[in-house]
Every structure is written in structure tokens, then in C-alpha cells.
Design a protein around this motif. Structure first.
Motif, PDB file in Angstrom:
ATOM      1  N   ASP A 104       0.831  -1.199   0.000  1.00 35.33           N
ATOM      2  CA  ASP A 104       0.000   0.000   0.000  1.00 35.33           C
ATOM      3  C   ASP A 104       0.872   1.258   0.000  1.00 35.33           C
ATOM      4  N   LYS A 105       1.909   1.258   0.797  1.00 40.80           N
ATOM      5  CA  LYS A 105       2.813   2.409   0.875  1.00 40.80           C
ATOM      6  C   LYS A 105       3.494   2.640  -0.468  1.00 40.80           C
ATOM      7  N   ILE A 106       3.945   1.578  -1.096  1.00 40.14           N
ATOM      8  CA  ILE A 106       4.607   1.687  -2.401  1.00 40.14           C
ATOM      9  C   ILE A 106       3.631   2.221  -3.448  1.00 40.14           C
TER      10      ILE A 106
ATOM     11  N   LYS B  25       1.528   9.201  -6.066  1.00 42.51           N
ATOM     12  CA  LYS B  25       1.889  10.591  -5.802  1.00 42.51           C
ATOM     13  C   LYS B  25       2.888  11.088  -6.835  1.00 42.51           C
ATOM     14  N   SER B  26       3.861  10.242  -7.197  1.00 46.33           N
ATOM     15  CA  SER B  26       4.849  10.619  -8.208  1.00 46.33           C
ATOM     16  C   SER B  26       4.185  10.859  -9.558  1.00 46.33           C
ATOM     17  N   LYS B  27       3.248   9.983  -9.927  1.00 43.73           N
ATOM     18  CA  LYS B  27       2.542  10.146 -11.206  1.00 43.73           C
ATOM     19  C   LYS B  27       1.717  11.433 -11.208  1.00 43.73           C
TER      20      LYS B  27
ATOM     21  N   GLN C 224       2.232  14.112  -9.418  1.00 43.45           N
ATOM     22  CA  GLN C 224       3.127  15.264  -9.423  1.00 43.45           C
ATOM     23  C   GLN C 224       3.655  15.497 -10.837  1.00 43.45           C
ATOM     24  N   LYS C 225       3.988  14.428 -11.534  1.00 44.89           N
ATOM     25  CA  LYS C 225       4.497  14.553 -12.902  1.00 44.89           C
ATOM     26  C   LYS C 225       3.424  15.141 -13.815  1.00 44.89           C
ATOM     27  N   LEU C 226       2.182  14.662 -13.698  1.00 48.61           N
ATOM     28  CA  LEU C 226       1.093  15.197 -14.512  1.00 48.61           C
ATOM     29  C   LEU C 226       0.852  16.679 -14.222  1.00 48.61           C
ATOM     30  N   ALA C 227       0.888  17.051 -12.959  1.00 54.81           N
ATOM     31  CA  ALA C 227       0.675  18.450 -12.591  1.00 54.81           C
ATOM     32  C   ALA C 227       1.783  19.335 -13.152  1.00 54.81           C
ATOM     33  N   GLU C 228       3.028  18.876 -13.064  1.00 56.33           N
ATOM     34  CA  GLU C 228       4.153  19.654 -13.576  1.00 56.33           C
ATOM     35  C   GLU C 228       4.086  19.794 -15.091  1.00 56.33           C
ATOM     36  N   GLU C 229       3.644  18.741 -15.771  1.00 52.40           N
ATOM     37  CA  GLU C 229       3.505  18.808 -17.231  1.00 52.40           C
ATOM     38  C   GLU C 229       2.458  19.848 -17.625  1.00 52.40           C
ATOM     39  N   ALA C 230       1.462  20.050 -16.778  1.00 50.90           N
ATOM     40  CA  ALA C 230       0.422  21.032 -17.053  1.00 50.90           C
ATOM     41  C   ALA C 230       0.807  22.422 -16.542  1.00 50.90           C
ATOM     42  N   GLY C 231       1.964  22.547 -15.896  1.00 54.03           N
ATOM     43  CA  GLY C 231       2.429  23.840 -15.421  1.00 54.03           C
ATOM     44  C   GLY C 231       1.981  24.198 -14.018  1.00 54.03           C
TER      45      GLY C 231
ATOM     46  N   SER D 195       1.880  22.981  -9.638  1.00 55.57           N
ATOM     47  CA  SER D 195       2.478  22.121  -8.617  1.00 55.57           C
ATOM     48  C   SER D 195       1.351  21.251  -8.067  1.00 55.57           C
ATOM     49  N   LEU D 196       1.709  20.183  -7.433  1.00 52.72           N
ATOM     50  CA  LEU D 196       0.705  19.288  -6.859  1.00 52.72           C
ATOM     51  C   LEU D 196      -0.094  20.012  -5.774  1.00 52.72           C
TER      52      LEU D 196
END
Length: 90
Positions: A12-14, A20-22, A24-31, A33-34
């Protein structure tokens, strides 16, 4: 038998970390922050502490802002015939 709950917690932790990483990456691609996405882009302004307006005549280090419930020393001073103006910090 005790190993199963521990393994489930680990997985579950993993999974949460990967998600969360995915995100954050999607949010950054859209300009963004999470935090912008999760809070709606509105960060709360830090609250400022009110400056004291009144001081205890017997102990000037004890003060009151005039907000909220009156401290006992204010109540006692008012009952003794003083006014809030008498207690104002000069």
C-alpha cells in the motif's frame, strides 16, 4: 500469518508513493504544482497576531489584545471601578 498484514502495508505504501509521483508529474507537465491542484491554487495567508492593546497595571508584562474572552485581571480591574481606557497601553 503475521507476515500478510505487513506485506499488505508495504504494498500500500509503495502504491501510494507511485501514485503521488505520477500525479506530481502530470501536474508539472500542465504547469502546476501538486499543491496548487490539491488546494485549488489558493494558499491561506498567514494570520497576523494582533498587537496588545491593554496591560495589567500590576504586571505590565501581562497584556491583552482586546479580542476574545477578557482575562481575569481585566475583569478584576473593571469590577474595581477601572475602565478599559485606564488599562490601555500608553
Amino acid at each position: 500469518m503475521d507476515e500478510i498484514p505487513l506485506e499488505l502495508k508495504k504494498r500500500d505504501k509503495i502504491m501510494r508513493q507511485e501514485l503521488k509521483s505520477k500525479m506530481q508529474k502530470l501536474a508539472e507537465e500542465a504547469g502546476y504544482s501538486l499543491d496548487d491542484i490539491l488546494t485549488g491554487g489558493k494558499a491561506k495567508a498567514p494570520t497576523k497576531k494582533a498587537a496588545p492593546k491593554y496591560e495589567n497595571p500590576d504586571d505590565p508584562s501581562t497584556t491583552w489584545t482586546g479580542r476574545g474572552r477578557k482575562p481575569l485581571w481585566v475583569v478584576a480591574a473593571l469590577e474595581a471601578g477601572k475602565t478599559l481606557e485606564d488599562l490601555e497601553i500608553s
